[in-house]
Design a protein around this motif. Structure first.
Motif, PDB file in Angstrom:
ATOM      1  N   GLU A 119       0.823  -1.209   0.000  1.00 31.54           N
ATOM      2  CA  GLU A 119       0.000   0.000   0.000  1.00 31.54           C
ATOM      3  C   GLU A 119       0.856   1.258   0.000  1.00 31.54           C
ATOM      4  O   GLU A 119       0.497   2.264  -0.621  1.00 31.54           O
ATOM      5  N   LEU A 120       1.990   1.222   0.670  1.00 30.52           N
ATOM      6  CA  LEU A 120       2.891   2.370   0.627  1.00 30.52           C
ATOM      7  C   LEU A 120       3.391   2.606  -0.799  1.00 30.52           C
ATOM      8  O   LEU A 120       3.423   3.748  -1.280  1.00 30.52           O
TER       9      LEU A 120
ATOM     10  N   ASP B 277       6.166  12.481   2.556  1.00 31.57           N
ATOM     11  CA  ASP B 277       6.764  13.087   1.380  1.00 31.57           C
ATOM     12  C   ASP B 277       7.549  12.033   0.623  1.00 31.57           C
ATOM     13  O   ASP B 277       8.183  11.154   1.234  1.00 31.57           O
ATOM     14  N   THR B 278       7.532  12.117  -0.712  1.00 32.73           N
ATOM     15  CA  THR B 278       8.279  11.143  -1.499  1.00 32.73           C
ATOM     16  C   THR B 278       9.775  11.195  -1.215  1.00 32.73           C
ATOM     17  O   THR B 278      10.492  10.229  -1.510  1.00 32.73           O
TER      18      THR B 278
ATOM     19  N   LEU C 173       3.813   5.800  -5.536  1.00 31.85           N
ATOM     20  CA  LEU C 173       4.239   5.740  -6.932  1.00 31.85           C
ATOM     21  C   LEU C 173       3.105   5.519  -7.924  1.00 31.85           C
ATOM     22  O   LEU C 173       3.134   6.079  -9.027  1.00 31.85           O
ATOM     23  N   LEU C 174       2.096   4.736  -7.563  1.00 28.06           N
ATOM     24  CA  LEU C 174       1.076   4.347  -8.542  1.00 28.06           C
ATOM     25  C   LEU C 174      -0.096   5.321  -8.599  1.00 28.06           C
ATOM     26  O   LEU C 174      -0.492   5.765  -9.679  1.00 28.06           O
TER      27      LEU C 174
ATOM     28  N   LYS D 227      16.121  10.701  -9.446  1.00 31.65           N
ATOM     29  CA  LYS D 227      16.160   9.673  -8.409  1.00 31.65           C
ATOM     30  C   LYS D 227      14.954   9.797  -7.476  1.00 31.65           C
ATOM     31  O   LYS D 227      14.620  10.879  -7.011  1.00 31.65           O
ATOM     32  N   LEU D 228      14.301   8.661  -7.219  1.00 23.73           N
ATOM     33  CA  LEU D 228      13.165   8.612  -6.306  1.00 23.73           C
ATOM     34  C   LEU D 228      13.396   7.593  -5.198  1.00 23.73           C
ATOM     35  O   LEU D 228      12.977   7.813  -4.058  1.00 23.73           O
TER      36      LEU D 228
END
Length: 615
Positions: A359-360, A564-565, A365-366, A392-393
């Motif tokens: 779920e995270l 936050d990402t 991302l999705l 970069k993520l």
């Protein structure tokens, strides 16, 4: 799958629409009435060939476009697809308003949904009914591929809903009447929107240079499986027996058993020549449990079993004895947490495992890829996810792929497997993240990247960019034992003496079974905090891992603030085997455990509702 509204308002899932197709048709007819006449009433009998006008691109020679003789016959024999094709051709030939542009593209996506729902509580069956619904999505575009009426949010223009209810019966004359009304109204709205858009763009700078739509492959596909409706007598009997067993736990304030079956057939035609028929099935058994802790805080947990294949109710893993065994640790945990003190605010290492890890990944991302292109007229900045292209993520060892071609995992059929998306394009396996950097996105026929040319990767479903089977991998995987050792060491170094393990978050189907007035508190999330932020619902299962003893203790009272990402870079270690997470019966996530070196969780409120005065 993402489902249409059920007759019970509490079961409404993704979209809401009026309950009767005639009401929507009347609305469309009302919108269509006026000075300009767009299209004549459809004839009561089909006429003309099914093929459509225009100069579509040449069909691909890929395997997905080459129908077997049997499939071709079935596709061409479909009365529903014929009716849709006839009405589409008639609209493309005749739909016009003097001095206004004609449609250059039109598509119909019809949902034919058969369903069964059962709910039971306290040993009694509360609901057991069958339902059938038809709904249509009409995509009508005026202008041209470079600039049309879409990708714009301007003044208020009233028009038909995204999905319109249609007659329940497979009556092609009623179907054509409904499509005619919807298309007529949609055309008038589209013409007005295009005029507003052109006026806006003439007076504003800074628009993107991307075309609004694109030509892609023209495919035909037939992939229909027979329905597998449940034995309704067995469904009700199991619901009554299991809910009667749960009634024996007096400290539970609410317990409910639910079963849902969906058999959906999608019919698609468009003016470029694409056609397909595809079916999707879902069988889901859920159990929702709710109570209050001694200080009044609401507590809940659930059991969910969901498959594409029929559940053999009363046997194997869904026998009454097996379900009792599955519920035993959940009930034991909830009873313990009723008397446990809530945990205060926490800052330290957090290990996401099980469904919580998936779920995270879903929220980070999705979900942000559902709408990658911001419409003109909103005043919004470009989509944050698009700005990360090539950047970069995640940590360097992370790769994320989406593989709709993956049919099964460990012998289980996956909901995320599909062949064509809902624009008739072939589903491609794509690399979303490679070596920690964002490489690709879920794309349909609407361009989202400023690159020469545009190619759909077959990921346009349910109104936007949508995943199939998403899999996260690490080039440096760590065993479960080593993950916990790292978690304990980080907790000791942080000074807390412990770390947290999050294994389960809210499940929407199970949560909708709850009717207690305090249950709504459990679904509250923090508002998003700027670009790149995302939110997680309150976790159902959180454990404290003691750094010294390795003891695992359930805790309660914690929730997530907006995340936050940037925190994705704080992933310190990744597990060596994935867990399956299917939050909706439309996509699948295979994600291993994720260990974060530092995250914040909020403690519970100081004041809570009192326990019932009369137990």
């Amino acid at each position: 799958m993402i489902r249409p509204i059920h007759s019970d308002p509490a079961r409404s899932f993704l979209f809401r629409c009026v309950p009767a197709w005639a009401m929507a048709a009347a609305l469309c007819l009302g919108l269509a009435a006026g000075k300009d006449k767009a299209a004549p009433m459809p004839p009561t009998e089909p006429h003309g060939p099914v093929d459509v006008p225009g100069k579509p691109p040449q069909p691909t020679q890929s395997g997905s476009s080459n129908l077997s003789d049997t499939s071709r016959v079935r596709l061409e024999a479909s009365t529903m697809l014929k009716a849709m094709g006839h009405e589409l051709k008639r609209s493309m030939d005749s739909l016009r308003i003097k001095g206004r542009p004609r449609p250059y593209f039109l598509s119909y996506l019809l949902w034919d949904v058969e369903s069964h729902h059962m709910q039971a509580s306290l040993g009694s069956c509360e609901m057991a009914d069958d339902d059938r619904q038809h709904m249509a999505e009409v995509d009508l575009r005026v202008g041209d591929y470079n600039e049309d009426n879409t990708n714009f949010q301007g003044g208020i223009v009233f028009g038909p809903r995204l999905r319109l209810p249609l007659p329940q019966e497979n009556d092609t004359n009623l179907l054509r009447l409904s499509l005619w009304a919807a298309t007529d109204a949609k055309y008038k709205v589209a013409v007005e929107m295009l005029a507003q858009k052109r006026a806006f763009l003439a007076n504003h700078s800074g628009r993107d240079s991307l075309p609004d739509f694109s030509r892609q492959q023209v495919l035909t596909r037939y992939r229909a499986e027979p329905g597998t409706p449940p034995d309704t007598a067995k469904t009700a009997a199991l619901g009554k027996s299991l809910s009667g067993y749960l009634a024996g736990f007096p400290w539970l304030l609410e317990s409910r058993v639910g079963y849902q079956y969906y058999y959906t057939t999608f019919y698609y035609v468009d003016s470029e020549g694409a056609r397909f028929i595809e079916t999707v099935k879902e069988h889901t058994l859920t159990v929702a449990l709710f109570t209050q802790a001694k200080d009044g805080s609401p507590l809940w947990d659930y059991l969910r079993i969901s498959t594409r294949d029929p559940l053999t109710l009363g046997e194997g893993s869904v026998s009454l004895a097996a379900l009792k065994d599955s519920l035993a640790p959940i009930l034991k945990r909830m009873e313990y947490l009723r008397g446990a003190a809530p945990l205060a605010n926490y800052r330290g290492p957090v290990l996401f495992t099980g469904r919580a890890a998936g779920e995270l990944l879903n929220k980070a991302l999705l979900v942000p890829q559902a709408r990658l292109r911001e419409p003109a007229g909103t005043g919004s900045e470009p989509n944050f996810m698009i700005s990360l292209a090539g950047r970069k993520l995640f940590p360097n060892e992370v790769t994320v792929i989406d593989t709709p071609s993956m049919e099964a995992w460990q012998g289980r059929a996956l909901f995320g497997h599909y062949i064509l998306d809902q624009q008739g394009q072939p589903a491609e396996d794509i690399v979303l993240v490679k070596d920690g950097r964002v490489k690709d996105f879920f794309q349909g026929k609407v361009p989202v990247l400023k690159a020469k040319g545009h190619k759909s990767n077959g990921h346009w479903r349910y109104g936007g960019g949508f995943p199939g089977v998403t899999l996260l991998r690490s080039s440096k995987p760590v065993s479960d034992a080593d993950l916990r050792a790292k978690l304990g060491a980080m907790g000791a170094d942080e000074g807390t003496g412990y770390g947290l393990i999050v294994s389960k978050v809210l499940d929407e189907d199970a949560f909708k079974l709850l009717r207690h007035p305090l249950a709504a508190q459990l679904a509250v999330t923090d508002g998003l905090d700027g670009r790149g932020s995302f939110s997680l619902t309150q976790p159902c299962e959180v454990d404290m891992y003691d750094s010294r003893t390795g003891k695992v203790t359930p805790v309660r009272g914690l929730s997530f603030p907006a995340l936050d990402t940037k925190s994705l870079r704080d992933i310190a270690a990744i597990g060596d085997h994935p867990y399956l997470h299917e939050p909706q019966a439309a996509f699948s996530i295979l994600c291993p455990s994720l260990l974060f070196s530092l995250l914040d969780l909020k403690g519970s409120r100081n004041t809570q509702p009192r326990l019932p005065y009369i137990p």
